[in-house]
Scaffold this motif. Structure first.
Motif, PDB file in Angstrom:
ATOM      1  N   UNK A 131       0.605  -1.650  -0.118  1.00 11.87           N
ATOM      2  CA  UNK A 131       0.286   0.164  -0.182  1.00 11.87           C
ATOM      3  C   UNK A 131       0.685   0.638   0.069  1.00 11.87           C
ATOM      4  N   UNK A 132       0.074   2.131  -0.324  1.00 17.56           N
ATOM      5  CA  UNK A 132       1.522   3.474  -0.137  1.00 17.56           C
ATOM      6  C   UNK A 132       1.382   4.207   1.120  1.00 17.56           C
ATOM      7  N   UNK A 133       0.700   3.746   1.996  1.00 18.35           N
ATOM      8  CA  UNK A 133       1.273   3.930   3.623  1.00 18.35           C
ATOM      9  C   UNK A 133       2.197   3.258   3.792  1.00 18.35           C
ATOM     10  N   UNK A 134       2.026   1.723   3.349  1.00 20.44           N
ATOM     11  CA  UNK A 134       3.058   0.991   4.102  1.00 20.44           C
ATOM     12  C   UNK A 134       4.891   1.934   4.611  1.00 20.44           C
ATOM     13  N   UNK A 135       5.276   2.728   3.094  1.00 22.21           N
ATOM     14  CA  UNK A 135       6.571   3.129   4.365  1.00 22.21           C
ATOM     15  C   UNK A 135       6.558   4.153   4.749  1.00 22.21           C
ATOM     16  N   UNK A 136       5.597   5.174   5.186  1.00 23.27           N
ATOM     17  CA  UNK A 136       5.018   5.947   6.608  1.00 23.27           C
ATOM     18  C   UNK A 136       5.582   4.914   7.841  1.00 23.27           C
ATOM     19  N   UNK A 137       4.456   4.050   7.583  1.00 21.98           N
ATOM     20  CA  UNK A 137       4.459   2.495   8.631  1.00 21.98           C
ATOM     21  C   UNK A 137       5.536   2.647   8.816  1.00 21.98           C
ATOM     22  N   UNK A 138       6.599   2.304   8.356  1.00 24.60           N
ATOM     23  CA  UNK A 138       7.505   1.744   8.531  1.00 24.60           C
ATOM     24  C   UNK A 138       8.132   2.340   9.252  1.00 24.60           C
ATOM     25  N   UNK A 139       8.594   3.984   8.972  1.00 19.82           N
ATOM     26  CA  UNK A 139       8.964   4.575  10.040  1.00 19.82           C
ATOM     27  C   UNK A 139       9.009   5.260  10.695  1.00 19.82           C
ATOM     28  N   UNK A 140       8.247   4.933  11.413  1.00 24.80           N
ATOM     29  CA  UNK A 140       7.888   5.201  12.746  1.00 24.80           C
ATOM     30  C   UNK A 140       6.075   4.370  12.936  1.00 24.80           C
ATOM     31  N   UNK A 141       6.072   3.902  15.008  1.00 27.28           N
ATOM     32  CA  UNK A 141       4.989   3.647  15.329  1.00 27.28           C
ATOM     33  C   UNK A 141       4.808   4.223  16.503  1.00 27.28           C
ATOM     34  N   UNK A 142       4.088   2.631  17.659  1.00 29.24           N
ATOM     35  CA  UNK A 142       3.812   3.703  18.921  1.00 29.24           C
ATOM     36  C   UNK A 142       5.108   3.509  19.891  1.00 29.24           C
ATOM     37  N   UNK A 143       5.186   4.560  19.705  1.00 29.75           N
ATOM     38  CA  UNK A 143       6.559   4.495  21.337  1.00 29.75           C
ATOM     39  C   UNK A 143       8.291   4.357  20.432  1.00 29.75           C
ATOM     40  N   UNK A 144       8.365   4.422  18.630  1.00 31.12           N
ATOM     41  CA  UNK A 144       9.573   4.361  18.502  1.00 31.12           C
ATOM     42  C   UNK A 144       9.351   4.768  16.990  1.00 31.12           C
ATOM     43  N   UNK A 145      10.529   6.012  16.296  1.00 31.96           N
ATOM     44  CA  UNK A 145      11.325   5.813  15.616  1.00 31.96           C
ATOM     45  C   UNK A 145      12.282   5.432  14.527  1.00 31.96           C
ATOM     46  N   UNK A 146      12.055   5.289  13.439  1.00 33.24           N
ATOM     47  CA  UNK A 146      13.657   5.065  12.509  1.00 33.24           C
ATOM     48  C   UNK A 146      14.349   5.867  12.331  1.00 33.24           C
ATOM     49  N   UNK A 147      16.009   6.327  12.400  1.00 40.19           N
ATOM     50  CA  UNK A 147      16.297   7.251  12.396  1.00 40.19           C
ATOM     51  C   UNK A 147      17.473   7.653  12.036  1.00 40.19           C
ATOM     52  N   UNK A 148      17.814   8.153  11.650  1.00 37.82           N
ATOM     53  CA  UNK A 148      19.412   8.095   9.789  1.00 37.82           C
ATOM     54  C   UNK A 148      20.545   8.136  10.807  1.00 37.82           C
ATOM     55  N   UNK A 149      22.131   7.676  10.377  1.00 36.64           N
ATOM     56  CA  UNK A 149      23.468   7.458  10.692  1.00 36.64           C
ATOM     57  C   UNK A 149      23.324   9.049  11.738  1.00 36.64           C
ATOM     58  N   UNK A 150      23.202   9.573  11.309  1.00 35.62           N
ATOM     59  CA  UNK A 150      23.115  11.476  11.813  1.00 35.62           C
ATOM     60  C   UNK A 150      22.448  11.270  12.975  1.00 35.62           C
ATOM     61  N   UNK A 151      21.199  11.006  12.945  1.00 38.57           N
ATOM     62  CA  UNK A 151      20.756  11.337  13.922  1.00 38.57           C
ATOM     63  C   UNK A 151      20.888  10.527  15.585  1.00 38.57           C
ATOM     64  N   UNK A 152      21.407   9.468  14.945  1.00 40.19           N
ATOM     65  CA  UNK A 152      21.674   8.814  15.987  1.00 40.19           C
ATOM     66  C   UNK A 152      22.796   8.710  16.380  1.00 40.19           C
ATOM     67  N   UNK A 153      24.159   9.717  15.936  1.00 38.74           N
ATOM     68  CA  UNK A 153      25.387   9.683  16.389  1.00 38.74           C
ATOM     69  C   UNK A 153      24.767  11.199  17.163  1.00 38.74           C
ATOM     70  N   UNK A 154      24.095  12.391  17.196  1.00 37.46           N
ATOM     71  CA  UNK A 154      23.530  13.195  17.980  1.00 37.46           C
ATOM     72  C   UNK A 154      22.895  13.044  18.852  1.00 37.46           C
ATOM     73  N   UNK A 155      22.083  11.912  19.027  1.00 35.17           N
ATOM     74  CA  UNK A 155      21.702  11.479  19.909  1.00 35.17           C
ATOM     75  C   UNK A 155      23.062  10.132  21.414  1.00 35.17           C
ATOM     76  N   UNK A 156      23.552   9.824  20.518  1.00 38.43           N
ATOM     77  CA  UNK A 156      24.569   9.294  21.701  1.00 38.43           C
ATOM     78  C   UNK A 156      25.281  10.503  22.214  1.00 38.43           C
ATOM     79  N   UNK A 157      25.962  11.449  21.310  1.00 40.36           N
ATOM     80  CA  UNK A 157      26.241  12.665  21.937  1.00 40.36           C
ATOM     81  C   UNK A 157      25.357  13.383  22.845  1.00 40.36           C
ATOM     82  N   UNK A 158      23.977  13.801  22.445  1.00 40.87           N
ATOM     83  CA  UNK A 158      23.664  14.751  23.921  1.00 40.87           C
ATOM     84  C   UNK A 158      23.546  13.412  25.387  1.00 40.87           C
TER      85      UNK A 158
END
Length: 182
Positions: A131-158
């Motif tokens: 479905x067209x909405x399936x890509x969006x559903x793979x990026x976020x859900x209930x209490x979680x979201x997919x992040x890219x590598x740069x966001x992961x590095x920034x989150x680790x530093x914080x």
């Protein structure tokens, strides 16, 4: 979707055009579909001296479950096919090393396109749909979201900075001794 050869011989000079809507509801369960629309079959039959050529255009819609979300998705069915019915006997082609699936035997005096159309509907079914909405559903859900590598590095530093500011309560007494000595 069945015509006799003698009936078609009347159209030797010009093609015999046909348009029919057929229902293949019996395929829904065996093909693991949610629904299968009525199938439109249009085309023409051209009669030659020893063969009948059927040019068919088959259209319809499969309704299948999305492979990711199980939401119903409509997948179009659009097939163009040319089938040749041999009036003299199919055996002369069966000696070839490679049998042609578009050649059919018509020695029983009938041209039956329904069975061929049913076979094409089965063969052309997609393996899976999304479905067209399936890509969006793979990026976020209930209490979680997919992040890219740069966001992961920034989150680790914080996280590292906030951890260094906080003192472990088990070691807080040692920190007080350190502060008293200075």
């Amino acid at each position: 979707m069945k015509w006799s050869i003698t009936q078609l011989r009347k159209f030797q000079d010009k093609p015999f055009e046909f348009h029919q809507t057929v229902n293949f509801d019996h395929l829904v369960k065996s093909l693991d579909l949610i629904d299968l629309s009525d199938i439109d079959i249009a085309g023409e039959l051209t009669v030659r001296s020893n063969e009948v050529i059927a040019d068919m255009h088959i259209t319809g819609t499969y309704t299948m479950a999305c492979a990711r979300t199980l939401v119903p998705v409509e997948a179009p069915l659009d097939i163009k096919s040319q089938e040749i019915f041999d009036l003299e006997g199919y055996e002369r082609y069966s000696n070839d090393a490679e049998d042609d699936e578009h050649y059919h035997d018509a020695t029983d005096g009938m041209i039956n396109l329904r069975d061929i159309a049913e076979e094409l509907v089965i063969i052309e079914k997609p393996m899976r749909v999304f479905s067209n909405e399936s890509d969006q559903m793979l990026r976020e859900g209930n209490g979680w979201e997919v992040i890219d590598e740069e966001q992961a590095i920034d989150n680790a530093k914080e996280q590292e900075q906030s951890d260094s500011k906080q003192i472990d309560p088990r070691l807080q007494k040692l920190q007080q001794l350190y502060d008293e000595e200075q």
